[in-house]
Design a protein around this motif. Sequence first.
Motif, PDB file in Angstrom:
ATOM      1  N   ARG A   1       0.859  -0.939  -0.001  1.00  0.00           N
ATOM      2  CA  ARG A   1      -0.652   0.255  -0.205  1.00  0.00           C
ATOM      3  C   ARG A   1       0.560   0.964   0.326  1.00  0.00           C
ATOM      4  O   ARG A   1       1.838   1.103   1.021  1.00  0.00           O
ATOM      5  N   LEU A   2       0.006   2.287  -0.220  1.00  0.00           N
ATOM      6  CA  LEU A   2       0.599   3.667  -0.387  1.00  0.00           C
ATOM      7  C   LEU A   2       1.318   4.038   1.052  1.00  0.00           C
ATOM      8  O   LEU A   2       0.458   3.992   1.684  1.00  0.00           O
ATOM      9  N   THR A   3       1.911   4.542   1.108  1.00  0.00           N
ATOM     10  CA  THR A   3       2.455   5.749   2.534  1.00  0.00           C
ATOM     11  C   THR A   3       1.064   6.791   2.370  1.00  0.00           C
ATOM     12  O   THR A   3       1.172   7.037   1.493  1.00  0.00           O
ATOM     13  N   PRO A   4       1.443   7.422   4.016  1.00  0.00           N
ATOM     14  CA  PRO A   4       0.603   8.575   3.688  1.00  0.00           C
ATOM     15  C   PRO A   4       1.520   9.963   3.023  1.00  0.00           C
ATOM     16  O   PRO A   4       0.580  10.347   2.530  1.00  0.00           O
ATOM     17  N   GLY A   5       2.633   9.782   2.931  1.00  0.00           N
ATOM     18  CA  GLY A   5       3.673  10.258   2.551  1.00  0.00           C
ATOM     19  C   GLY A   5       3.233  10.480   0.834  1.00  0.00           C
ATOM     20  O   GLY A   5       3.286  11.409  -0.138  1.00  0.00           O
ATOM     21  N   GLN A   6       3.851   9.503   0.323  1.00  0.00           N
ATOM     22  CA  GLN A   6       3.144   8.910  -0.713  1.00  0.00           C
ATOM     23  C   GLN A   6       1.812   9.415  -1.559  1.00  0.00           C
ATOM     24  O   GLN A   6       1.638  10.478  -2.679  1.00  0.00           O
ATOM     25  N   ARG A   7       1.003   9.335  -0.590  1.00  0.00           N
ATOM     26  CA  ARG A   7      -0.309   9.570  -1.323  1.00  0.00           C
ATOM     27  C   ARG A   7      -0.759  11.240  -1.001  1.00  0.00           C
ATOM     28  O   ARG A   7      -1.382  11.429  -1.943  1.00  0.00           O
ATOM     29  N   GLN A   8       0.098  11.677  -0.312  1.00  0.00           N
ATOM     30  CA  GLN A   8      -0.045  13.213  -0.331  1.00  0.00           C
ATOM     31  C   GLN A   8       0.303  13.980  -1.435  1.00  0.00           C
ATOM     32  O   GLN A   8       0.550  15.031  -2.552  1.00  0.00           O
ATOM     33  N   ALA A   9       1.836  13.186  -2.200  1.00  0.00           N
ATOM     34  CA  ALA A   9       2.457  13.464  -3.146  1.00  0.00           C
ATOM     35  C   ALA A   9       1.732  12.842  -4.541  1.00  0.00           C
ATOM     36  O   ALA A   9       1.724  13.963  -4.892  1.00  0.00           O
ATOM     37  N   ASN A  10       1.160  12.353  -4.359  1.00  0.00           N
ATOM     38  CA  ASN A  10      -0.230  11.982  -5.926  1.00  0.00           C
ATOM     39  C   ASN A  10      -1.406  13.375  -5.547  1.00  0.00           C
ATOM     40  O   ASN A  10      -1.856  13.239  -6.583  1.00  0.00           O
ATOM     41  N   ARG A  11      -1.594  13.543  -4.134  1.00  0.00           N
ATOM     42  CA  ARG A  11      -2.513  14.427  -4.321  1.00  0.00           C
ATOM     43  C   ARG A  11      -1.968  15.507  -4.768  1.00  0.00           C
ATOM     44  O   ARG A  11      -2.996  16.630  -5.792  1.00  0.00           O
ATOM     45  N   ILE A  12      -0.807  16.085  -4.337  1.00  0.00           N
ATOM     46  CA  ILE A  12      -0.289  17.301  -5.233  1.00  0.00           C
ATOM     47  C   ILE A  12      -0.282  17.617  -6.472  1.00  0.00           C
ATOM     48  O   ILE A  12      -0.133  18.668  -7.702  1.00  0.00           O
ATOM     49  N   LEU A  13       0.136  15.934  -6.928  1.00  0.00           N
ATOM     50  CA  LEU A  13       0.758  16.401  -8.614  1.00  0.00           C
ATOM     51  C   LEU A  13      -0.788  16.105  -9.431  1.00  0.00           C
ATOM     52  O   LEU A  13      -1.473  16.888  -9.983  1.00  0.00           O
ATOM     53  N   ALA A  14      -1.865  15.759  -8.585  1.00  0.00           N
ATOM     54  CA  ALA A  14      -3.221  15.786  -9.125  1.00  0.00           C
ATOM     55  C   ALA A  14      -3.860  17.084  -9.486  1.00  0.00           C
ATOM     56  O   ALA A  14      -4.396  17.114 -10.293  1.00  0.00           O
ATOM     57  N   ALA A  15      -3.669  17.408  -8.124  1.00  0.00           N
ATOM     58  CA  ALA A  15      -4.246  19.057  -8.344  1.00  0.00           C
ATOM     59  C   ALA A  15      -3.578  20.076  -9.180  1.00  0.00           C
ATOM     60  O   ALA A  15      -4.398  19.948  -9.616  1.00  0.00           O
ATOM     61  N   GLY A  16      -2.590  19.352  -9.882  1.00  0.00           N
ATOM     62  CA  GLY A  16      -1.491  20.490 -11.146  1.00  0.00           C
ATOM     63  C   GLY A  16      -1.955  19.816 -11.670  1.00  0.00           C
ATOM     64  O   GLY A  16      -1.579  20.566 -12.712  1.00  0.00           O
ATOM     65  N   ARG A  17      -2.303  18.395 -12.226  1.00  0.00           N
ATOM     66  CA  ARG A  17      -2.566  17.891 -12.848  1.00  0.00           C
ATOM     67  C   ARG A  17      -3.863  18.167 -13.864  1.00  0.00           C
ATOM     68  O   ARG A  17      -4.117  18.686 -14.661  1.00  0.00           O
ATOM     69  N   ALA A  18      -4.881  18.746 -12.923  1.00  0.00           N
ATOM     70  CA  ALA A  18      -6.432  18.972 -13.404  1.00  0.00           C
ATOM     71  C   ALA A  18      -6.849  19.540 -14.227  1.00  0.00           C
ATOM     72  O   ALA A  18      -7.420  19.393 -14.837  1.00  0.00           O
ATOM     73  N   PRO A  19      -6.199  21.385 -13.547  1.00  0.00           N
ATOM     74  CA  PRO A  19      -6.689  22.102 -14.614  1.00  0.00           C
ATOM     75  C   PRO A  19      -6.531  21.907 -16.507  1.00  0.00           C
ATOM     76  O   PRO A  19      -6.912  22.340 -16.922  1.00  0.00           O
ATOM     77  N   VAL A  20      -5.039  21.201 -16.565  1.00  0.00           N
ATOM     78  CA  VAL A  20      -4.741  21.064 -17.486  1.00  0.00           C
ATOM     79  C   VAL A  20      -5.353  20.246 -18.032  1.00  0.00           C
ATOM     80  O   VAL A  20      -6.023  20.654 -19.946  1.00  0.00           O
ATOM     81  N   GLU A  21      -6.106  19.190 -18.281  1.00  0.00           N
ATOM     82  CA  GLU A  21      -6.883  18.249 -18.198  1.00  0.00           C
ATOM     83  C   GLU A  21      -8.513  18.810 -18.656  1.00  0.00           C
ATOM     84  O   GLU A  21      -8.690  18.368 -19.708  1.00  0.00           O
ATOM     85  N   HIS A  22      -8.578  19.728 -17.738  1.00  0.00           N
ATOM     86  CA  HIS A  22     -10.137  19.945 -17.832  1.00  0.00           C
ATOM     87  C   HIS A  22      -9.947  20.526 -19.043  1.00  0.00           C
ATOM     88  O   HIS A  22     -10.618  20.772 -20.164  1.00  0.00           O
ATOM     89  N   GLY A  23      -8.844  21.388 -19.562  1.00  0.00           N
ATOM     90  CA  GLY A  23      -8.341  22.523 -20.526  1.00  0.00           C
ATOM     91  C   GLY A  23      -8.713  21.764 -22.099  1.00  0.00           C
ATOM     92  O   GLY A  23      -9.375  21.995 -22.377  1.00  0.00           O
ATOM     93  N   PHE A  24      -7.620  20.436 -21.848  1.00  0.00           N
ATOM     94  CA  PHE A  24      -7.740  19.512 -22.732  1.00  0.00           C
ATOM     95  C   PHE A  24      -8.911  19.495 -23.127  1.00  0.00           C
ATOM     96  O   PHE A  24      -9.349  18.746 -24.403  1.00  0.00           O
ATOM     97  N   ALA A  25     -10.102  18.696 -22.322  1.00  0.00           N
ATOM     98  CA  ALA A  25     -11.152  18.489 -22.343  1.00  0.00           C
ATOM     99  C   ALA A  25     -12.755  19.171 -22.717  1.00  0.00           C
ATOM    100  O   ALA A  25     -13.356  19.165 -24.178  1.00  0.00           O
ATOM    101  N   ASN A  26     -12.275  20.550 -22.552  1.00  0.00           N
ATOM    102  CA  ASN A  26     -12.861  21.661 -23.156  1.00  0.00           C
ATOM    103  C   ASN A  26     -12.337  21.492 -24.605  1.00  0.00           C
ATOM    104  O   ASN A  26     -13.136  22.826 -25.552  1.00  0.00           O
ATOM    105  N   LEU A  27     -10.991  21.578 -24.960  1.00  0.00           N
ATOM    106  CA  LEU A  27     -10.874  21.950 -26.640  1.00  0.00           C
ATOM    107  C   LEU A  27     -11.675  20.825 -27.475  1.00  0.00           C
ATOM    108  O   LEU A  27     -11.638  21.070 -28.364  1.00  0.00           O
ATOM    109  N   LYS A  28     -11.245  19.464 -26.985  1.00  0.00           N
ATOM    110  CA  LYS A  28     -11.908  18.467 -27.301  1.00  0.00           C
ATOM    111  C   LYS A  28     -13.139  18.355 -27.353  1.00  0.00           C
ATOM    112  O   LYS A  28     -14.329  18.560 -28.715  1.00  0.00           O
TER     113      LYS A  28
END
Length: 86
Positions: free
Chosen positions: A27-54
């Motif tokens: 299983r992921l450690t709490p630190g790894q889960r937090q790192a994944n959340r931080i990456l997801a927060a930065g990636r979400a606006p970009v993915e939403h932008g591409f979804a809108n363009l599509k």
Amino acid sequence: MSEALYDGDQLNARPIITGYKATRGRRLTPGQRQANRILAAGRAPVEHGFANLKAWRVLTKLRTNPAHATALLRALLVLTDLEVNR
């Protein structure tokens, strides 16, 4: 956690940040889960932008030089972000 993006020249290699993956036996450690959340927060606006363009079908008729397409996509993503966040 990161891989090198080969750009044809080792001097221009940039890292690609990827998240952590859990397996059945580990299983992921709490630190790894937090790192994944931080990456997801930065990636979400970009993915939403591409979804809108599509959804707007902006890219269906794009026939241009890739360098021009990159500049166009950057401008469209900025405009999309402004529209979504107003």
